[in-house]
Design an enzyme around this catalytic site. Sequence first.
Site, mmCIF file in Angstrom:
data_model
loop_
_atom_site.group_PDB
_atom_site.id
_atom_site.type_symbol
_atom_site.label_atom_id
_atom_site.label_comp_id
_atom_site.label_asym_id
_atom_site.label_seq_id
_atom_site.Cartn_x
_atom_site.Cartn_y
_atom_site.Cartn_z
ATOM 1 N N PHE A 105 0.728 -1.289 0.236
ATOM 2 C CA PHE A 105 -0.081 0.080 0.053
ATOM 3 C C PHE A 105 1.075 1.364 0.017
ATOM 4 O O PHE A 105 1.808 1.407 0.814
ATOM 5 C CB PHE A 105 -0.950 0.006 1.235
ATOM 6 C CG PHE A 105 -1.808 1.111 1.280
ATOM 7 C CD1 PHE A 105 -3.207 1.022 0.415
ATOM 8 C CD2 PHE A 105 -1.784 2.042 2.470
ATOM 9 C CE1 PHE A 105 -3.942 2.121 0.842
ATOM 10 C CE2 PHE A 105 -2.725 3.179 2.482
ATOM 11 C CZ PHE A 105 -3.756 3.032 1.544
ATOM 12 N N SER A 111 3.406 -6.669 2.666
ATOM 13 C CA SER A 111 2.028 -6.066 3.186
ATOM 14 C C SER A 111 0.681 -6.096 2.714
ATOM 15 O O SER A 111 0.145 -7.063 2.655
ATOM 16 C CB SER A 111 2.655 -4.550 3.201
ATOM 17 O OG SER A 111 1.911 -3.536 4.119
ATOM 18 N N MET A 112 0.230 -5.022 1.977
ATOM 19 C CA MET A 112 -1.030 -5.161 1.282
ATOM 20 C C MET A 112 -1.044 -6.074 0.107
ATOM 21 O O MET A 112 -2.066 -6.898 -0.150
ATOM 22 C CB MET A 112 -1.304 -3.805 0.871
ATOM 23 C CG MET A 112 -2.757 -3.813 0.038
ATOM 24 S SD MET A 112 -3.537 -2.493 -0.529
ATOM 25 C CE MET A 112 -2.414 -2.389 -2.120
ATOM 26 N N ASP A 130 7.966 -4.404 13.743
ATOM 27 C CA ASP A 130 7.123 -3.836 12.636
ATOM 28 C C ASP A 130 6.492 -2.620 13.151
ATOM 29 O O ASP A 130 5.618 -2.882 14.067
ATOM 30 C CB ASP A 130 6.372 -4.927 11.912
ATOM 31 C CG ASP A 130 5.582 -4.337 10.827
ATOM 32 O OD1 ASP A 130 5.645 -3.230 10.400
ATOM 33 O OD2 ASP A 130 5.389 -5.303 10.003
ATOM 34 N N HIS A 177 9.287 -3.195 8.653
ATOM 35 C CA HIS A 177 8.296 -3.735 7.769
ATOM 36 C C HIS A 177 8.586 -4.214 6.299
ATOM 37 O O HIS A 177 8.280 -5.005 5.727
ATOM 38 C CB HIS A 177 7.209 -2.654 7.597
ATOM 39 C CG HIS A 177 5.746 -2.885 7.011
ATOM 40 N ND1 HIS A 177 5.088 -4.037 7.522
ATOM 41 C CD2 HIS A 177 5.455 -2.466 5.894
ATOM 42 C CE1 HIS A 177 4.059 -3.942 6.535
ATOM 43 N NE2 HIS A 177 4.276 -3.162 5.520
#
Length: 248
Positions: free
Chosen positions: A26, A94-95, A193, A221
């Site tokens: 994202f 992530s996303m 994270d 992250h």
Amino acid sequence: MDPLSLHEPMSHATDSSVGVLVLHGFTGSTFSMRPVAEFFADRGYAVEMPLLPGHGTTWQDMDTYSYQDWVEAVDQAYWRLQQRKRKVVVFGLSMGGTLALVQAARRDVDAVIVVNPFVKDMKPTMRFAHLLARFTPALDAIGSDIQKPDTDEHGYQATPLLSVRQLHLLGKEARRSLRSIICPVLVFKSREDHVIPVSSVEHLRQCLPHTRVVHLDNSYHVATLDYDAPTIFARSLEFIEELDNSSR
């Protein structure tokens, strides 16, 4: 370097029996996942790495797309890969991990690899982000959470609130989908994270108890650009080779 060249998609065709679909996160872009895509391409795998709609341009551009647009872009890349490959592995950050899980629930995916995936909202206010956007269109950037000094993922310098609402809706879709996933899942989770809390992986493991989790001690992250990237590459290759060998 032309800034737009940082965010180019990638398509690499080979005759291998496994293809890898690589998905960024994202407000980020393919820049954060290019080392992953190139790693597998260099080892003879077919690779598709799309640039998700609204990414790699300006943060204002994100506001014109919905989470369904991101899902559709992933699906199009999946079919490009699946047309010439028997097995498809979806690899997301992530996303991108959220989208990988959704794709695995709706299509014939043979394995999923996710790095610090988003599954549960980071904050309860995410569901109301579209209302908050009436007062301020964007918040501070969330990108480049990387322990390694002088490393930047070249993501947006702001986080559009209308898109945060779409991320919330995508997370709901993923949570509804989890129990439909039957393929093996490998998760990489950074112990520190600053973007995605551990609750996302905990929920994932609760729904998919046979998920393998590898903890990363020296990355934040965006671990694909951080100190633990070699570990991610090596363990992922082992995982995919197991899948490939099991079909022979």
